[in-house]
Design a protein around this motif. Structure first.
Motif, PDB file in Angstrom:
ATOM      1  N   ASP A   1       4.074   3.429   8.739  1.00 46.22           N
ATOM      2  CA  ASP A   1       3.827   4.695   8.025  1.00 46.22           C
ATOM      3  C   ASP A   1       4.335   5.832   8.899  1.00 46.22           C
ATOM      4  O   ASP A   1       3.894   5.974  10.051  1.00 46.22           O
ATOM      5  CB  ASP A   1       2.314   4.818   7.767  1.00 46.22           C
ATOM      6  CG  ASP A   1       1.926   5.978   6.870  1.00 46.22           C
ATOM      7  OD1 ASP A   1       2.804   6.617   6.264  1.00 46.22           O
ATOM      8  OD2 ASP A   1       0.699   6.240   6.771  1.00 46.22           O
TER       9      ASP A   1
ATOM     10  N   HIS B   1      -5.145   8.019  10.444  1.00 42.96           N
ATOM     11  CA  HIS B   1      -5.926   6.810  10.163  1.00 42.96           C
ATOM     12  C   HIS B   1      -5.490   5.648  11.031  1.00 42.96           C
ATOM     13  O   HIS B   1      -4.336   5.604  11.487  1.00 42.96           O
ATOM     14  CB  HIS B   1      -5.725   6.443   8.686  1.00 42.96           C
ATOM     15  CG  HIS B   1      -4.271   6.461   8.262  1.00 42.96           C
ATOM     16  ND1 HIS B   1      -3.472   5.345   8.325  1.00 42.96           N
ATOM     17  CD2 HIS B   1      -3.474   7.469   7.833  1.00 42.96           C
ATOM     18  CE1 HIS B   1      -2.248   5.665   7.925  1.00 42.96           C
ATOM     19  NE2 HIS B   1      -2.208   6.954   7.625  1.00 42.96           N
TER      20      HIS B   1
ATOM     21  N   HIS C   1      -4.443   2.174   5.357  1.00 43.56           N
ATOM     22  CA  HIS C   1      -5.532   3.035   5.816  1.00 43.56           C
ATOM     23  C   HIS C   1      -6.691   2.193   6.308  1.00 43.56           C
ATOM     24  O   HIS C   1      -7.402   1.569   5.541  1.00 43.56           O
ATOM     25  CB  HIS C   1      -6.000   3.966   4.677  1.00 43.56           C
ATOM     26  CG  HIS C   1      -4.935   4.937   4.266  1.00 43.56           C
ATOM     27  ND1 HIS C   1      -4.816   5.399   2.975  1.00 43.56           N
ATOM     28  CD2 HIS C   1      -3.957   5.533   4.972  1.00 43.56           C
ATOM     29  CE1 HIS C   1      -3.798   6.247   2.916  1.00 43.56           C
ATOM     30  NE2 HIS C   1      -3.257   6.342   4.110  1.00 43.56           N
TER      31      HIS C   1
ATOM     32  N   ALA D   1      -2.158   6.030  12.889  1.00 41.49           N
ATOM     33  CA  ALA D   1      -1.153   6.964  12.379  1.00 41.49           C
ATOM     34  C   ALA D   1      -1.712   8.366  12.585  1.00 41.49           C
ATOM     35  O   ALA D   1      -2.772   8.704  12.059  1.00 41.49           O
ATOM     36  CB  ALA D   1      -0.879   6.698  10.908  1.00 41.49           C
TER      37      ALA D   1
ATOM     38  N   GLU E   1      -1.112  12.314  11.986  1.00 39.81           N
ATOM     39  CA  GLU E   1      -0.288  13.046  11.020  1.00 39.81           C
ATOM     40  C   GLU E   1      -0.770  14.474  10.765  1.00 39.81           C
ATOM     41  O   GLU E   1      -1.401  14.753   9.750  1.00 39.81           O
ATOM     42  CB  GLU E   1      -0.167  12.269   9.712  1.00 39.81           C
ATOM     43  CG  GLU E   1      -1.440  11.712   9.114  1.00 39.81           C
ATOM     44  CD  GLU E   1      -1.135  10.981   7.793  1.00 39.81           C
ATOM     45  OE1 GLU E   1      -0.395  11.540   6.963  1.00 39.81           O
ATOM     46  OE2 GLU E   1      -1.636   9.867   7.612  1.00 39.81           O
TER      47      GLU E   1
ATOM     48  N   GLU F   1       4.329  12.550  10.987  1.00 37.81           N
ATOM     49  CA  GLU F   1       3.445  11.390  11.168  1.00 37.81           C
ATOM     50  C   GLU F   1       4.157  10.303  11.965  1.00 37.81           C
ATOM     51  O   GLU F   1       5.295   9.959  11.667  1.00 37.81           O
ATOM     52  CB  GLU F   1       3.039  10.825   9.796  1.00 37.81           C
ATOM     53  CG  GLU F   1       2.253   9.522   9.884  1.00 37.81           C
ATOM     54  CD  GLU F   1       1.763   9.027   8.528  1.00 37.81           C
ATOM     55  OE1 GLU F   1       2.480   9.233   7.532  1.00 37.81           O
ATOM     56  OE2 GLU F   1       0.671   8.442   8.488  1.00 37.81           O
TER      57      GLU F   1
HETATM   58 CO    CO Z   1      -0.556   7.975   7.094  1.00 39.04          CO
END
Ligand code: CO
Ligand code: MF3
Ligand code: CO
Length: 256
Positions: free
Chosen positions: A114, A177, A184, A207, A209, A240
Motif C-alpha cells: 500500500d 495502519h 488494514h 503503513a 500516511e 504513504e
Molecule cells: Co493505507
C-alpha cells in the motif's frame, strides 16, 4: 483507513513474511511510479485506473482495492481539495496546476502492499508546491523514528509537529495502519499525538500516511460515499509508505 475503535491484536511478521511484503510493495511502487509518470493535463482519473489494471493483469498480483467494502476501482485518485479515496471517473479531468494524489494497493502471495504519493501537474502555485514538499517531509520524519527505541505515538507527534510548524491542518478522521495479509490491520497509526502508545517492535509492519491540508483539518465525504474532501475547500496532499520495523531501524518497503 477510517479511524475506528481498535479490535484485533497486532501481528508481528517473520523475516520470510517481510521478504514477501518487500516484493508486494515493489510491485505496488512500480505501478504507482508508472501512473505518476503518465499523469498529464487532459487525461482523466479513469485513464490512470486503466494503466493500473493493465499492470495488475501482467503481474502475479491482484488488486487490494477492487471490491474492498464495494470500492469500484483499483486505484484512488484525489485531486486538489479531495483528500483521499477519489473514485476514478472518465469525466474527472486532470488540469495544469493540480495536485494529484494517487493511492495504490495490491496483493502478492497473500500479502498486501500500500503506497501513495501526491504530485504536481505542470506549473504549480508556490502554495501547492510547499504543501506537497512538507507532506513528504512529514512522512520522512515519521519513518526516521521507526525503530524499537521509539513509540507508536512518536509517529503522530512527528507528523503533527512538522505540519503545525507550517500552519497546516492534519486530517484526523483517516489514519495509517498495520499491514500484512490484510490491508488494514492493527495498530492504527494516527498522524497526530493521541496519548502515549507502546514501543515499536521488530517485525511490526505499518503503513504511515499523512494527509495534510493547507487549511483546516476537517473533512467530509461526498455523495459517492467514498471521496473525502476538505470541509473548507483548501487543497490537500497525501503520502504513504509501507514500513517494516527491524532491530536496527526502518526498512521502507514501498520505495524503489
Ligand atoms: Co493505507
Ligand atoms: N489504500 C487506502 C489506505 O491507505 C485505502 C483504500 S480503501 C479502498 O488505507 F477501498 F479504496 F481500497
Ligand atoms: Co493507501
Amino acid at each position: 483507513m477510517i479511524m475506528q475503535r481498535s479490535r484485533r491484536t497486532v501481528i508481528l511478521k517473520s523475516a520470510r513474511e517481510i521478504d514477501i511484503m518487500r516484493e508486494a510493495n515493489r510491485h505496488t511502487a512500480e505501478v504507482l511510479a508508472m501512473m505518476c509518470e503518465a499523469t498529464k493535463p487532459g487525461m482523466s482519473t479513469w485513464d490512470l485506473d486503466q494503466i493500473a489494471r493493465e499492470e495488475i493483469d501482467k503481474r502475479p498480483v491482484t488488486s487490494a482495492f477492487l471490491g474492498y467494502y464495494g470500492y469500484p476501482a483499483v486505484v484512488c485518485v484525489s485531486i486538489n481539495e479531495e483528500v483521499v479515496h477519489g473514485i476514478p471517473r472518465k469525466d474527472k479531468v486532470i488540469r495544469d496546476g493540480d495536485i494529484v494524489s494517487i493511492d495504490f494497493g495490491l496483493c502478492f502471495e497473500g500479502y498486501v502492499g500500500d503506497t501513495a504519493r501526491s504530485i504536481g501537474v505542470g506549473t504549480l502555485s508556490t502554495e501547492a508546491e510547499d504543501l506537497i514538499r512538507v507532506t513528504r517531509e512529514c512522512l520522512d520524519q515519521a519513518i526516521a523514528l521507526c525503530d524499537p527505541e521509539h513509540r507508536l505515538s512518536d509517529i503522530g507527534k512527528a507528523v503533527e509537529t512538522h505540519a503545525q510548524n507550517h500552519h497546516y491542518g492534519v486530517v484526523r478522521e483517516f489514519v495509517g495502519h498495520g499491514i500484512g495479509t490484510r490491508m488494514h490491520e492493527e495498530p492504527q497509526v494516527p498522524n497526530y499525538y493521541d496519548g502515549l502508545k507502546p514501543r515499536l517492535r521488530p517485525g511490526l509492519v505499518i503503513a504511515i500516511e499523512p494527509m495534510i491540508n493547507i487549511g483546516g483539518h476537517e473533512v467530509r465525504v461526498l455523495d459517492d460515499d467514498w471521496t473525502a474532501v476538505t470541509k473548507d475547500g483548501s487543497w490537500s496532499a497525501h503520502f504513504e509508505d509501507s514500513v517494516a520495523i527491524l532491530e536496527d531501524g526502518p526498512v521502507v518497503l514501498s520505495r524503489i
